[in-house]
Scaffold this motif. Structure first.
Motif, PDB file in Angstrom:
ATOM      1  N   GLU A  42      -0.847   8.885  -5.169  1.00 40.10           N
ATOM      2  CA  GLU A  42      -1.155  10.145  -4.490  1.00 40.10           C
ATOM      3  C   GLU A  42      -0.090  11.209  -4.709  1.00 40.10           C
ATOM      4  N   LEU A  97      -8.121   1.774  -4.049  1.00 42.04           N
ATOM      5  CA  LEU A  97      -6.950   0.916  -4.177  1.00 42.04           C
ATOM      6  C   LEU A  97      -7.067  -0.314  -3.290  1.00 42.04           C
ATOM      7  N   THR A 112       0.540   3.844  -2.960  1.00 40.01           N
ATOM      8  CA  THR A 112       0.085   5.181  -2.602  1.00 40.01           C
ATOM      9  C   THR A 112       1.098   6.244  -3.023  1.00 40.01           C
ATOM     10  N   TYR A 113       2.359   5.897  -2.949  1.00 40.58           N
ATOM     11  CA  TYR A 113       3.418   6.831  -3.338  1.00 40.58           C
ATOM     12  C   TYR A 113       3.222   7.305  -4.774  1.00 40.58           C
ATOM     13  N   LYS A 130      -6.399  11.590  -5.053  1.00 51.41           N
ATOM     14  CA  LYS A 130      -6.660  11.610  -3.609  1.00 51.41           C
ATOM     15  C   LYS A 130      -8.150  11.616  -3.321  1.00 51.41           C
ATOM     16  N   PRO A 131      -8.628  10.575  -2.633  1.00 47.04           N
ATOM     17  CA  PRO A 131      -7.908   9.335  -2.343  1.00 47.04           C
ATOM     18  C   PRO A 131      -8.154   8.330  -3.465  1.00 47.04           C
ATOM     19  N   ARG A 148       0.831  -1.206   0.000  1.00 44.66           N
ATOM     20  CA  ARG A 148       0.000   0.000   0.000  1.00 44.66           C
ATOM     21  C   ARG A 148       0.868   1.260   0.000  1.00 44.66           C
TER      22      ARG A 148
END
Length: 264
Positions: free
Chosen positions: A148, A158, A144-145, A154-155, A140
């Motif tokens: 986002e 996922l 997310t890196y 965002k968000p 995650r």
């Protein structure tokens, strides 16, 4: 795209090899890890890694690293039962290469991953009434890196490594679809976009377990296989044999118009 077809179309994207090029990051970390734990006896080539992943069960790069280490050591006369290499030690070394050694500010290979799509592409899907999200075997934090911090989603919707069993188990794909349906009880056409045999097998398993949806697998050729025409064609054939209905060189080639053709 017609309102009827777009309203009930969902696209779920894999991330590695589809959203970002991981040939110089995940795959490089994998090769580094195998080389390290075989005492510089073996460094897998990109073709070696692809061959392993073509078996359809090595989507997790930590497990793939361990498997290639074991296979090499077996050629040296050391059985798996004799191996004293701890899985967590393999993971820690891999992450030191991929994320880097600074826990507060990543400085590893992940920092240099080229993006394979632009935010406008996702905006075009939204404007066409197509819902979209992500199901990836990446952690995650890693997923997310890119989503986002680099794509400014965002968000994101996922499902990552920690959220579901590894592919080709379709549990994570089902979870992503539930989030994207938002309570809509009308059967959706679901397109899963991936770059590996395991991704296409995931679609096949989803189809066999939940037939109320129309499941479609779409393949994307990861950048490292596109350097030679023969390699590109062979990899495309591999994905088609595994169940892909279309194969593209870039995920952005799956335009709303082409989605309409796929949905029918």
């Amino acid at each position: 795209m017609s309102e009827q077809s777009s309203a009930h179309t969902i696209i779920v994207f894999d991330i590695d090899g589809v959203i970002r090029d991981v040939s110089g990051s995940y795959r490089r970390a994998l090769a580094d890890t195998v080389e390290h734990f075989t005492n510089n006896g073996y460094r897998p080539t990109p073709t070696d890694i692809d061959k392993l992943k073509s078996e359809g069960i090595w989507n997790n790069d930590w497990e793939a690293s361990q498997e290639l280490i074991h296979r090499f050591l077996e050629t040296q006369g050391e059985s798996r039962n004799q191996s004293r290499i701890d899985y967590e030690t393999i993971v820690a070394f891999f992450q030191s290469r991929y994320r880097g050694t600074n826990p507060n500010h990543w400085d590893g290979y992940i920092c240099d991953e080229p993006l394979l799509l632009q935010p406008k592409y996702l905006e075009d899907l939204t404007n066409a009434g197509i819902a979209w999200g992500f199901f990836s075997g990446a952690t995650r934090a890693s997923a997310t890196y890119v989503l986002e911090k680099r794509l400014n989603i965002k968000p994101p919707i996922l499902i990552a490594m920690e959220d579901a069993p590894g592919k080709p188990d379709p549990t994570g794909l089902f979870a992503a679809v539930r989030h994207l349906e938002k309570g809509d009880t009308n059967p959706a056409t679901v397109i899963y976009v991936g770059d590996t045999v395991a991704d296409m097998y995931t679609v096949e398993k989803a189809r066999s377990q939940q037939n109320q949806h129309n499941w479609i697998g779409v393949g994307v050729l990861p950048p490292h296989v596109q350097k030679l025409p023969s390699r590109r064609e062979a990899y495309a054939e591999l994905l088609i044999d595994a169940g892909a209905e279309m194969v593209f060189c870039n995920v952005q080639d799956l335009t709303p118009a082409r989605v309409k053709v796929l949905v029918g």
